[in-house]
Design a protein around this motif. Structure first.
Motif, PDB file in Angstrom:
ATOM      1  N   SER A 244       0.808  -1.223   0.000  1.00  0.00           N
ATOM      2  CA  SER A 244       0.000   0.000   0.000  1.00  0.00           C
ATOM      3  C   SER A 244       0.840   1.272   0.000  1.00  0.00           C
ATOM      4  CB  SER A 244      -0.963  -0.003   1.187  1.00  0.00           C
ATOM      5  OG  SER A 244      -0.266  -0.131   2.389  1.00  0.00           O
ATOM      6  N   VAL A 245       1.909   1.303   0.811  1.00  0.00           N
ATOM      7  CA  VAL A 245       2.723   2.516   0.894  1.00  0.00           C
ATOM      8  C   VAL A 245       3.471   2.742  -0.419  1.00  0.00           C
ATOM      9  CG1 VAL A 245       4.555   3.685   2.150  1.00  0.00           C
ATOM     10  CG2 VAL A 245       2.992   2.187   3.378  1.00  0.00           C
ATOM     11  N   GLY A 246       4.159   1.688  -0.892  1.00  0.00           N
ATOM     12  CA  GLY A 246       4.975   1.812  -2.098  1.00  0.00           C
ATOM     13  C   GLY A 246       4.165   2.066  -3.353  1.00  0.00           C
ATOM     14  N   LYS A 247       2.984   1.443  -3.417  1.00  0.00           N
ATOM     15  CA  LYS A 247       2.168   1.607  -4.622  1.00  0.00           C
ATOM     16  C   LYS A 247       1.757   3.057  -4.811  1.00  0.00           C
ATOM     17  CE  LYS A 247      -2.082   0.669  -6.873  1.00  0.00           C
ATOM     18  NZ  LYS A 247      -3.509   0.713  -6.629  1.00  0.00           N
ATOM     19  N   GLU A 248       1.342   3.670  -3.712  1.00  0.00           N
ATOM     20  CA  GLU A 248       0.912   5.060  -3.786  1.00  0.00           C
ATOM     21  C   GLU A 248       2.064   5.958  -4.213  1.00  0.00           C
ATOM     22  OE1 GLU A 248      -1.613   5.820  -0.268  1.00  0.00           O
ATOM     23  OE2 GLU A 248      -1.228   7.925  -0.806  1.00  0.00           O
ATOM     24  N   ILE A 249       3.246   5.673  -3.632  1.00  0.00           N
ATOM     25  CA  ILE A 249       4.429   6.469  -3.968  1.00  0.00           C
ATOM     26  C   ILE A 249       4.766   6.306  -5.448  1.00  0.00           C
ATOM     27  CG2 ILE A 249       6.907   6.685  -3.562  1.00  0.00           C
ATOM     28  CD1 ILE A 249       6.402   5.923  -0.656  1.00  0.00           C
ATOM     29  N   ALA A 250       4.773   5.048  -5.924  1.00  0.00           N
ATOM     30  CA  ALA A 250       5.131   4.786  -7.315  1.00  0.00           C
ATOM     31  C   ALA A 250       4.165   5.486  -8.261  1.00  0.00           C
ATOM     32  CB  ALA A 250       5.137   3.280  -7.569  1.00  0.00           C
ATOM     33  N   GLN A 251       2.881   5.368  -7.954  1.00  0.00           N
ATOM     34  CA  GLN A 251       1.883   5.982  -8.829  1.00  0.00           C
ATOM     35  C   GLN A 251       2.053   7.500  -8.887  1.00  0.00           C
ATOM     36  OE1 GLN A 251      -1.930   4.143  -8.531  1.00  0.00           O
ATOM     37  NE2 GLN A 251      -2.988   6.056  -8.981  1.00  0.00           N
ATOM     38  N   ASP A 252       2.298   8.104  -7.718  1.00  0.00           N
ATOM     39  CA  ASP A 252       2.530   9.546  -7.664  1.00  0.00           C
ATOM     40  C   ASP A 252       3.763   9.955  -8.455  1.00  0.00           C
ATOM     41  OD1 ASP A 252       0.395   9.698  -6.049  1.00  0.00           O
ATOM     42  OD2 ASP A 252       1.419  10.596  -4.326  1.00  0.00           O
ATOM     43  N   MET A 253       4.866   9.213  -8.235  1.00  0.00           N
ATOM     44  CA  MET A 253       6.133   9.593  -8.866  1.00  0.00           C
ATOM     45  C   MET A 253       6.051   9.457 -10.380  1.00  0.00           C
ATOM     46  SD  MET A 253       8.939   8.023  -6.192  1.00  0.00           S
ATOM     47  CE  MET A 253      10.439   8.722  -6.875  1.00  0.00           C
ATOM     48  N   ILE A 254       5.365   8.401 -10.851  1.00  0.00           N
ATOM     49  CA  ILE A 254       5.231   8.225 -12.293  1.00  0.00           C
ATOM     50  C   ILE A 254       4.290   9.291 -12.851  1.00  0.00           C
ATOM     51  CG2 ILE A 254       4.342   6.681 -14.083  1.00  0.00           C
ATOM     52  CD1 ILE A 254       5.556   4.379 -12.472  1.00  0.00           C
ATOM     53  N   GLY A 255       3.295   9.658 -12.048  1.00  0.00           N
ATOM     54  CA  GLY A 255       2.413  10.752 -12.433  1.00  0.00           C
ATOM     55  C   GLY A 255       3.189  12.049 -12.628  1.00  0.00           C
ATOM     56  N   ASP A 256       4.155  12.274 -11.751  1.00  0.00           N
ATOM     57  CA  ASP A 256       4.980  13.488 -11.844  1.00  0.00           C
ATOM     58  C   ASP A 256       5.770  13.543 -13.141  1.00  0.00           C
ATOM     59  OD1 ASP A 256       4.058  14.265  -9.435  1.00  0.00           O
ATOM     60  OD2 ASP A 256       5.841  13.692  -8.274  1.00  0.00           O
ATOM     61  N   VAL A 257       6.150  12.370 -13.674  1.00  0.00           N
ATOM     62  CA  VAL A 257       6.908  12.330 -14.924  1.00  0.00           C
ATOM     63  C   VAL A 257       5.966  12.550 -16.115  1.00  0.00           C
ATOM     64  CG1 VAL A 257       8.583  10.984 -16.265  1.00  0.00           C
ATOM     65  CG2 VAL A 257       8.449  10.691 -13.804  1.00  0.00           C
ATOM     66  N   GLY A 258       4.660  12.403 -15.875  1.00  0.00           N
ATOM     67  CA  GLY A 258       3.712  12.684 -16.940  1.00  0.00           C
ATOM     68  C   GLY A 258       2.956  11.475 -17.468  1.00  0.00           C
ATOM     69  N   TYR A 259       3.053  10.352 -16.757  1.00  0.00           N
ATOM     70  CA  TYR A 259       2.277   9.186 -17.172  1.00  0.00           C
ATOM     71  C   TYR A 259       1.193   8.912 -16.135  1.00  0.00           C
ATOM     72  CZ  TYR A 259       6.242   8.250 -20.274  1.00  0.00           C
ATOM     73  OH  TYR A 259       7.221   8.332 -21.213  1.00  0.00           O
ATOM     74  N   ASP A 260      -0.039   8.849 -16.554  1.00  0.00           N
ATOM     75  CA  ASP A 260      -1.115   8.557 -15.618  1.00  0.00           C
ATOM     76  C   ASP A 260      -1.447   7.071 -15.667  1.00  0.00           C
ATOM     77  OD1 ASP A 260      -3.286   8.434 -13.990  1.00  0.00           O
ATOM     78  OD2 ASP A 260      -4.654   9.443 -15.381  1.00  0.00           O
ATOM     79  N   MET A 261      -1.024   6.355 -14.647  1.00  0.00           N
ATOM     80  CA  MET A 261      -1.218   4.904 -14.647  1.00  0.00           C
ATOM     81  C   MET A 261      -2.450   4.478 -13.854  1.00  0.00           C
ATOM     82  SD  MET A 261       2.392   3.043 -14.390  1.00  0.00           S
ATOM     83  CE  MET A 261       2.420   2.959 -12.616  1.00  0.00           C
ATOM     84  N   SER A 262      -3.123   5.444 -13.221  1.00  0.00           N
ATOM     85  CA  SER A 262      -4.115   5.087 -12.203  1.00  0.00           C
ATOM     86  C   SER A 262      -5.166   4.075 -12.687  1.00  0.00           C
ATOM     87  CB  SER A 262      -4.811   6.350 -11.690  1.00  0.00           C
ATOM     88  OG  SER A 262      -5.353   7.059 -12.784  1.00  0.00           O
ATOM     89  N   LYS A 263      -5.480   4.096 -13.984  1.00  0.00           N
ATOM     90  CA  LYS A 263      -6.533   3.209 -14.470  1.00  0.00           C
ATOM     91  C   LYS A 263      -6.089   1.766 -14.605  1.00  0.00           C
ATOM     92  CE  LYS A 263      -9.399   6.542 -16.917  1.00  0.00           C
ATOM     93  NZ  LYS A 263      -8.457   7.661 -17.220  1.00  0.00           N
TER      94      LYS A 263
END
Lengths: 338, 118, 151
Positions: free
Chosen positions: A239-258
């Motif tokens: 749970s902790v790492g997943k949220e961090i990874a999703q945020d960090m990749i979001g910062d690079v410009g890729y939206d993986m949330s779906k």
């Protein structure tokens, strides 16, 4: 000339290897989790009739290999390589299983990234025409990992809320140069990334930057985007790492949330099973991939998957010496024939 | 009344331990070491004795109480036996507990096997 | 990347992770620790009173109480109850002397498969060893300092 190389860290296979079969064996707790119907065998006793946790883990790995070979309608003697590793010192569970199986054996260590690492190397062997059939397998066992990395089972201490639960389980995949099944088309090999996290009870946070680095590199090297996948799944960020990874990749410009999920969150029901942050261990991404993901791909509910197994490359010595936790992640792209 | 005092004093010592485990990087093993040493030091400077007088088993049962017994033994030993007493006094007063822990620990390990967790 | 830049990046990440990591449930843990720790001490007080009524000396009472509590801690570790208690009670079952017994029995049981000498015999002290080293060590120091001061 490395003609199959794509970008900095990615390989695109010319003759994508096929995963003709997989098998999984898991422990009792995993067998109570949400993915229970996807596992081939659920142990009622995680000592598995052996004298120690280590031997139980080894037997689990050995029997998983046998089951996978059988499901692929092959014989043990058809296997040209076994690529395998586990978490125990000097790869006790894989080496002892390899001794009994008698398949030419290459031992690997990438901590919990073993599944993706063995699939990567196996794919290169097949695409390179060095073998027609091989098995990629890994395992972990809660009790053998606890005693090696943490505390004795009967010690009355509390686990922190970011701590993860090592999966008792083994997953094996048979790779072949031809045959029916999902194919591995690309692999992206990760670099060791360390952002200085020292808390051994927060592995997800330690490994997340490695997963981010590998996934972003994969997108850059191949030109794929999150939309090109039905599922992007990390190994055991929980749970902790997943949220961090999703945020960090979001910062690079890729939206993986779906499309993004994590094996450590899929395998357990954290609330009901009291696993705190989620699952971890080599067996986590191995059983989720070889069980749930592979079977859903066979049913064509999933067609394009990026498996990113993550590993924390620490040892008890390194953490006692106050070192931070280096992380690694390898990505494997698996697709169904259209 | 002395039961209530034991309950409160013992409980408060455990709360301090809990806050150390939750609030700092210390593990339970660190806390055990810290508390025994703390018990020795506090006894030596005369702070722990009043706590024992007030809390009874509430102060002697938690690990600082083990340190208390060690320090008290060492001081008594030093008083009566000089330098040799300083060496043997503490160990002597802790001897019963340590021997019990070794013997029962061994026995339990022979009889029982660790059980997996779920 | 320069060393300073790297350190800054690590510090930023650490702060970010801290904010993402769930905090311990302080209040619940403290209440559990208080109640369980308190109750174990009440049991100790009860044992003390029983022995005092038998006219044993203070030192003997203390030793007998310690031995009994250590037996209980060891026994409940053996039958697999103490770790379950510890999961809830935390320091409440770690800090009392029964927790010290648990820290000896747990590794002794765990490493039985590595043999009776290097398994049980050696590993018994992986957690309790430091307690004895610092406990005994500091007590000797206290004895010596006492001698120095009172010379």
């Amino acid at each position: 000339m490395a003609i199959k190389k794509l970008g900095k860290q990615t390989v695109q296979f010319k003759n994508p290897p096929t995963i003709i079969s997989t098998a999984t064996i898991v422990g009792p707790k995993e067998g109570e989790g949400p993915l229970r119907s996807y596992f081939d065998r659920i142990l009622t006793d995680d000592l598995y009739g052996e004298n120690s946790w280590e031997l139980a883990e080894s037997k689990m790995l050995r029997e998983t290999v046998k089951a996978a070979i059988e499901k692929g309608d092959k014989k043990i003697s058809d296997m040209e390589y076994m690529l395998a590793g586990d978490l125990l010192n000097q790869l006790m569970s894989t080496s002892f299983a390899a001794r009994d199986l008698g398949i030419p054996f290459l031992g690997i260590y990438g901590a919990c990234s073993n599944m993706a690492e063995s699939l990567s190397l196996g794919s290169m062997l097949i695409d390179g025409e060095y073998a027609d059939y091989l098995v990629a397998v890994t395992s972990s066992h809660y009790s053998s990992a606890e005693r090696q990395y943490r505390f004795p089972l009967e010690l009355g201490n509390q686990r922190s809320l970011s701590a993860q639960w090592t999966v008792t389980g083994s997953g094996a995949a048979i790779l072949a140069s031809k045959g029916k099944g999902p194919k591995i088309t690309h692999i992206t090999t990760g670099k060791v990334i360390d952002l200085g996290i020292k808390d051994v009870n927060n592995m997800g946070a330690a490994m997340a930057p490695a997963a981010v680095d590998t996934i972003v590199t994969h997108f850059k090297d191949t030109g794929f985007k999150p939309e090109d996948y039905d599922l992007i799944v990390t190994g055991d960020l929980a749970s902790v790492g997943k949220e961090i990874a999703q945020d960090m990749i979001g910062d690079v410009g890729y939206d993986m949330s779906k499309v993004y999920n994590d094996c450590g969150l899929l395998i357990f029901d954290n609330e009901k099973q009291d696993t705190h942050a989620g699952g971890s261990g080599c067996g986590c991404s191995a059983t989720v991939f070889c069980g749930y993901i592979y079977k859903e791909m066979k049913k064509r509910n999933l067609n394009k998957v990026l498996l990113v197994s993550t590993g924390a490359l620490l040892s008890t010595t390194s953490s006692q010496q106050g070192q931070s936790i280096p992380g690694i992640a390898h990505a494997v792209r698996i697709v169904n024939d259209v | 009344m002395e039961y209530i005092r034991a309950f409160v004093v013992g409980g408060v010592i455990c709360i301090i331990g809990q806050l150390l485990i939750d609030g700092t990087k210390l593990t339970s093993a660190h806390v055990l070491v810290l508390f025994v040493t703390l018990g020795v030091v506090l006894t030596a400077i005369g702070v722990y004795e009043p706590i024992v007088k007030y809390g009874g088993a509430g102060a002697t049962v938690p690990l600082p109480g083990f340190g208390y017994a060690l320090a008290k033994g060492a001081i008594k030993g030093a008083k009566e036996g000089g330098i040799l007493g300083a060496f043997t006094g503490g160990v002597e007063s802790g001897a019963g507990g340590v021997a019990a822990a070794v013997v029962f620990g061994y026995l339990m390990a022979v009889i029982f096997n660790p059980k997996t967790k779920n | 990347m320069s060393k300073r830049e790297k350190l800054r990046k690590e510090r930023d990440y650490d702060a970010y992770v801290k904010q993402k990591t769930p905090k311990p449930t302080y209040l619940k843990n403290v209440i559990w620790a208080f109640c369980v720790g308190g109750l174990i001490c009440v049991l100790g007080q009860f044992i003390t009173n029983v022995f005092e009524n038998m006219n044993m000396s203070e030192k003997d009472v203390s030793t007998a109480r310690t031995i009994i509590l250590i037996f209980l801690g060891a026994f409940f570790t053996g039958i697999g109850v103490y770790d379950k208690l510890g999961k809830r009670a935390g320091a409440g079952s770690i800090v009392p002397i029964t927790g010290f017994a648990n820290s000896i029995v747990a590794p002794a049981m765990e490493f039985k498969r590595e043999g009776y000498i290097f398994g049980i015999g050696a590993k018994m002290f992986i957690l309790a060893g430091p307690v004895l080293v610092y406990g005994f060590g500091s007590s000797v120091l206290v004895g010596l300092i006492y001698l120095l001061i009172n010379k």
